[in-house]
Scaffold this motif. Sequence first.
Motif, PDB file in Angstrom:
ATOM      1  N   ASP A 106      12.653  11.680  -8.402  1.00 39.88           N
ATOM      2  CA  ASP A 106      13.091  12.379  -7.118  1.00 39.88           C
ATOM      3  C   ASP A 106      12.079  11.899  -6.095  1.00 39.88           C
ATOM      4  O   ASP A 106      12.448  11.465  -4.884  1.00 39.88           O
ATOM      5  N   VAL A 107      10.947  12.112  -6.341  1.00 36.68           N
ATOM      6  CA  VAL A 107       9.854  11.797  -5.591  1.00 36.68           C
ATOM      7  C   VAL A 107       9.686  10.232  -5.179  1.00 36.68           C
ATOM      8  O   VAL A 107       9.646   9.938  -3.953  1.00 36.68           O
ATOM      9  N   LEU A 108      10.211   9.533  -6.149  1.00 35.77           N
ATOM     10  CA  LEU A 108      10.095   7.956  -6.096  1.00 35.77           C
ATOM     11  C   LEU A 108      11.352   7.562  -5.035  1.00 35.77           C
ATOM     12  O   LEU A 108      11.063   6.964  -4.401  1.00 35.77           O
ATOM     13  N   LYS A 109      12.379   8.060  -5.554  1.00 35.42           N
ATOM     14  CA  LYS A 109      13.448   7.822  -4.679  1.00 35.42           C
ATOM     15  C   LYS A 109      13.578   8.120  -3.317  1.00 35.42           C
ATOM     16  O   LYS A 109      13.753   7.449  -2.417  1.00 35.42           O
ATOM     17  N   ASP A 110      13.230   9.531  -3.092  1.00 36.92           N
ATOM     18  CA  ASP A 110      13.044   9.976  -1.514  1.00 36.92           C
ATOM     19  C   ASP A 110      11.863   9.035  -0.868  1.00 36.92           C
ATOM     20  O   ASP A 110      12.035   8.778   0.473  1.00 36.92           O
ATOM     21  N   GLY A 111      10.733   8.844  -1.276  1.00 36.45           N
ATOM     22  CA  GLY A 111       9.540   8.135  -0.911  1.00 36.45           C
ATOM     23  C   GLY A 111       9.989   6.481  -0.567  1.00 36.45           C
ATOM     24  O   GLY A 111       9.859   6.124   0.551  1.00 36.45           O
ATOM     25  N   LEU A 112      10.804   5.946  -1.295  1.00 40.00           N
ATOM     26  CA  LEU A 112      11.392   4.441  -0.891  1.00 40.00           C
ATOM     27  C   LEU A 112      12.592   4.461  -0.300  1.00 40.00           C
ATOM     28  O   LEU A 112      12.803   3.500   0.557  1.00 40.00           O
ATOM     29  N   ALA A 113      13.349   5.478  -0.281  1.00 34.75           N
ATOM     30  CA  ALA A 113      14.407   5.686   0.554  1.00 34.75           C
ATOM     31  C   ALA A 113      14.319   5.407   2.011  1.00 34.75           C
ATOM     32  O   ALA A 113      14.909   5.033   2.906  1.00 34.75           O
ATOM     33  N   SER A 114      13.320   6.401   2.346  1.00 35.03           N
ATOM     34  CA  SER A 114      12.706   6.507   3.846  1.00 35.03           C
ATOM     35  C   SER A 114      11.582   5.340   4.057  1.00 35.03           C
ATOM     36  O   SER A 114      10.712   5.910   4.702  1.00 35.03           O
ATOM     37  N   GLU A 143       0.873  -1.102   0.145  1.00 36.95           N
ATOM     38  CA  GLU A 143       0.018  -0.036  -0.004  1.00 36.95           C
ATOM     39  C   GLU A 143       0.904   1.351  -0.037  1.00 36.95           C
ATOM     40  O   GLU A 143       0.703   2.356  -0.549  1.00 36.95           O
ATOM     41  N   ILE A 144       1.982   1.304   0.991  1.00 39.81           N
ATOM     42  CA  ILE A 144       2.763   2.580   0.854  1.00 39.81           C
ATOM     43  C   ILE A 144       3.674   2.416  -0.450  1.00 39.81           C
ATOM     44  O   ILE A 144       3.772   3.755  -0.744  1.00 39.81           O
ATOM     45  N   ALA A 145       4.100   1.416  -0.985  1.00 40.79           N
ATOM     46  CA  ALA A 145       4.764   1.604  -2.351  1.00 40.79           C
ATOM     47  C   ALA A 145       3.864   2.005  -3.419  1.00 40.79           C
ATOM     48  O   ALA A 145       4.169   2.810  -4.315  1.00 40.79           O
ATOM     49  N   THR A 146       2.451   1.807  -3.409  1.00 40.93           N
ATOM     50  CA  THR A 146       1.511   2.126  -4.350  1.00 40.93           C
ATOM     51  C   THR A 146       1.479   3.481  -4.116  1.00 40.93           C
ATOM     52  O   THR A 146       1.408   4.463  -5.083  1.00 40.93           O
ATOM     53  N   ALA A 147       1.122   4.017  -2.864  1.00 42.22           N
ATOM     54  CA  ALA A 147       1.317   5.751  -2.658  1.00 42.22           C
ATOM     55  C   ALA A 147       2.202   6.336  -3.214  1.00 42.22           C
ATOM     56  O   ALA A 147       2.125   7.355  -3.693  1.00 42.22           O
ATOM     57  N   VAL A 148       3.478   5.890  -2.915  1.00 37.77           N
ATOM     58  CA  VAL A 148       4.713   6.631  -3.200  1.00 37.77           C
ATOM     59  C   VAL A 148       4.535   6.669  -4.781  1.00 37.77           C
ATOM     60  O   VAL A 148       5.002   7.694  -5.462  1.00 37.77           O
ATOM     61  N   ALA A 149       4.451   5.388  -5.570  1.00 35.55           N
ATOM     62  CA  ALA A 149       4.296   5.670  -7.051  1.00 35.55           C
ATOM     63  C   ALA A 149       3.331   6.531  -7.663  1.00 35.55           C
ATOM     64  O   ALA A 149       3.378   7.165  -8.572  1.00 35.55           O
ATOM     65  N   GLY A 150       2.150   6.648  -7.040  1.00 36.01           N
ATOM     66  CA  GLY A 150       1.159   7.665  -7.227  1.00 36.01           C
ATOM     67  C   GLY A 150       1.458   8.969  -7.139  1.00 36.01           C
ATOM     68  O   GLY A 150       1.342   9.946  -8.210  1.00 36.01           O
ATOM     69  N   GLU A 151       2.141   9.398  -6.193  1.00 34.64           N
ATOM     70  CA  GLU A 151       2.803  10.589  -6.051  1.00 34.64           C
ATOM     71  C   GLU A 151       3.794  11.122  -6.995  1.00 34.64           C
ATOM     72  O   GLU A 151       3.990  12.210  -7.328  1.00 34.64           O
ATOM     73  N   ALA A 152       4.532   9.890  -7.543  1.00 30.69           N
ATOM     74  CA  ALA A 152       5.413  10.336  -8.427  1.00 30.69           C
ATOM     75  C   ALA A 152       4.907  10.146  -9.990  1.00 30.69           C
ATOM     76  O   ALA A 152       5.703  10.524 -10.956  1.00 30.69           O
ATOM     77  N   GLY A 153       3.826   9.901 -10.153  1.00 27.57           N
ATOM     78  CA  GLY A 153       3.162  10.189 -11.301  1.00 27.57           C
ATOM     79  C   GLY A 153       2.338   8.961 -11.921  1.00 27.57           C
ATOM     80  O   GLY A 153       1.695   9.031 -12.947  1.00 27.57           O
ATOM     81  N   CYS A 154       2.489   7.893 -11.264  1.00 27.90           N
ATOM     82  CA  CYS A 154       2.091   6.687 -11.885  1.00 27.90           C
ATOM     83  C   CYS A 154       0.385   6.670 -11.654  1.00 27.90           C
ATOM     84  O   CYS A 154      -0.132   7.311 -10.868  1.00 27.90           O
ATOM     85  N   VAL A 163       8.056   1.030   6.865  1.00 26.78           N
ATOM     86  CA  VAL A 163       7.643  -0.231   7.483  1.00 26.78           C
ATOM     87  C   VAL A 163       8.865  -0.793   7.960  1.00 26.78           C
ATOM     88  O   VAL A 163      10.061  -1.248   7.300  1.00 26.78           O
ATOM     89  N   GLU A 164       9.143  -1.004   9.373  1.00 27.71           N
ATOM     90  CA  GLU A 164      10.507  -1.348   9.937  1.00 27.71           C
ATOM     91  C   GLU A 164      10.662  -2.850   9.420  1.00 27.71           C
ATOM     92  O   GLU A 164      10.015  -3.823   9.147  1.00 27.71           O
ATOM     93  N   GLY A 165      11.888  -2.903   9.029  1.00 23.86           N
ATOM     94  CA  GLY A 165      12.470  -4.061   8.537  1.00 23.86           C
ATOM     95  C   GLY A 165      12.184  -4.347   7.095  1.00 23.86           C
ATOM     96  O   GLY A 165      12.697  -5.252   6.490  1.00 23.86           O
ATOM     97  N   PHE A 166      11.668  -3.451   6.480  1.00 21.55           N
ATOM     98  CA  PHE A 166      11.317  -3.615   4.987  1.00 21.55           C
ATOM     99  C   PHE A 166      12.150  -2.655   4.123  1.00 21.55           C
ATOM    100  O   PHE A 166      12.761  -1.292   4.525  1.00 21.55           O
ATOM    101  N   SER A 167      12.637  -2.934   2.845  1.00 19.98           N
ATOM    102  CA  SER A 167      13.156  -2.058   2.033  1.00 19.98           C
ATOM    103  C   SER A 167      12.627  -2.276   0.886  1.00 19.98           C
ATOM    104  O   SER A 167      11.920  -3.160   0.336  1.00 19.98           O
ATOM    105  N   ALA A 168      12.908  -1.234  -0.238  1.00 20.05           N
ATOM    106  CA  ALA A 168      12.263  -1.287  -1.413  1.00 20.05           C
ATOM    107  C   ALA A 168      13.262  -0.697  -2.549  1.00 20.05           C
ATOM    108  O   ALA A 168      13.819   0.191  -2.388  1.00 20.05           O
ATOM    109  N   GLU A 169      13.345  -1.344  -3.430  1.00 18.80           N
ATOM    110  CA  GLU A 169      14.052  -1.248  -4.640  1.00 18.80           C
ATOM    111  C   GLU A 169      13.114  -1.174  -5.991  1.00 18.80           C
ATOM    112  O   GLU A 169      12.284  -1.939  -6.066  1.00 18.80           O
ATOM    113  N   TYR A 170      13.666  -0.347  -6.921  1.00 21.25           N
ATOM    114  CA  TYR A 170      13.055  -0.246  -8.009  1.00 21.25           C
ATOM    115  C   TYR A 170      13.540  -0.037  -9.295  1.00 21.25           C
ATOM    116  O   TYR A 170      14.785   0.345  -9.488  1.00 21.25           O
TER     117      TYR A 170
END
Length: 292
Positions: free
Chosen positions: A62-70, A29-40, A73-80
Amino acid sequence: MKYNVVKIKLSNNSGTPDSDGSLMEIAREIATAVAGEAGCESFEEDDDLVSGYVQEGQLDEDVLKDGLASFPVEGFSAEYKVEPVEDKNWNEEWEKKGFEPIEIEGRCIVHDTLHPVELNGMDEIVIDAVQAFGTGTHETTRMIVTHIIGGAARGKKVLDCGCGSGILSIASMKYGAQSVFAYDIDSWSSENTLHNAEINGIGGIDVHLGDAHVLDDVEDKFDLVLANINRNILLADMPAFARVMADGASLVLSGFYTDDAPILSEKAQTLGLEVEKQYERNGWCCLVLRKN
C-alpha cells in the motif's frame, strides 16, 4: 530467508528531453526512497530501472502504490512489479565481483577477500560479503562505522540489530567494545557475521537468528545499540531497543533518509530518548540518541 525484488520502471512522458539525465536521477532517488519506506533493504539502479530487495512478507505494498501513484517529478510516471528471487544465487554476481576497498576517515580500510590492500598504517576490516548492503559501500554503514571509530564502542556492551555482514559488530570489537550481542532475521546474515568475525580474528560476538523478539528474553542491559535497518522496522522495534538500554546508553539509528529523521526523533522522545547528534551523507541520515 527468502527475498523478493521490486522492479520500478520510470518513464519520462513529458515530451521534454532530459539531455543530462538530471531529472531521471531525481526520479531514481525518489523511487528508491519510496521503496525503502515500503520495506526494501538494498537497491540497484540502472538507467530507468530501480530494483529494491525486500524480505518475503515484509513489503508494504500500500505504501509502495501510494508513493508511486503520486510521483512528484513532473512528466514522470512509475510502474512496478514484484518478483521472487531465487534464494541460493540472487546475489551471485555481487559475490563474484566483490567491492572496491573503502577508506573511512583515514583510519580504517574495509575490503573484501578479492581485493587485498596496502594498509599504510590504517586498520582493516575484511568482509567476505553475501550481500552488498552492509559492506561499507552504503552511506548508512559508513556513517555508523565512522561513529564507532570515534570511540563510541570503547568499553561498551554493544547490541547490533540486523547485523547483516557483521561489519558493525566487528568494528565495535576492533575499536574497544567489551562484547557484542548481534542478531539478524536472515540466516545468511547471521552465518556471514560469524564467518567474517572469524576471518578478522575477532571474538566476543554472540550471534542470534531472529528479529527483535530475540530480545524478549535478554536480561542484560546494553551501553550502545546499533540499528541500520529501514524506517518502518526502526519505528516498530525502537521500544524493544529502549527496553534493553542501560541508563545513559546510546542508540545509533540509520538506514533511512534525512526526511524521515523527524518521525524517528518523535518516536524516540516518547521512549525517553533524546537526539544527541545527527549525521547526513548524500540524503541518508544517522541519528545518535541517548537514554535519559
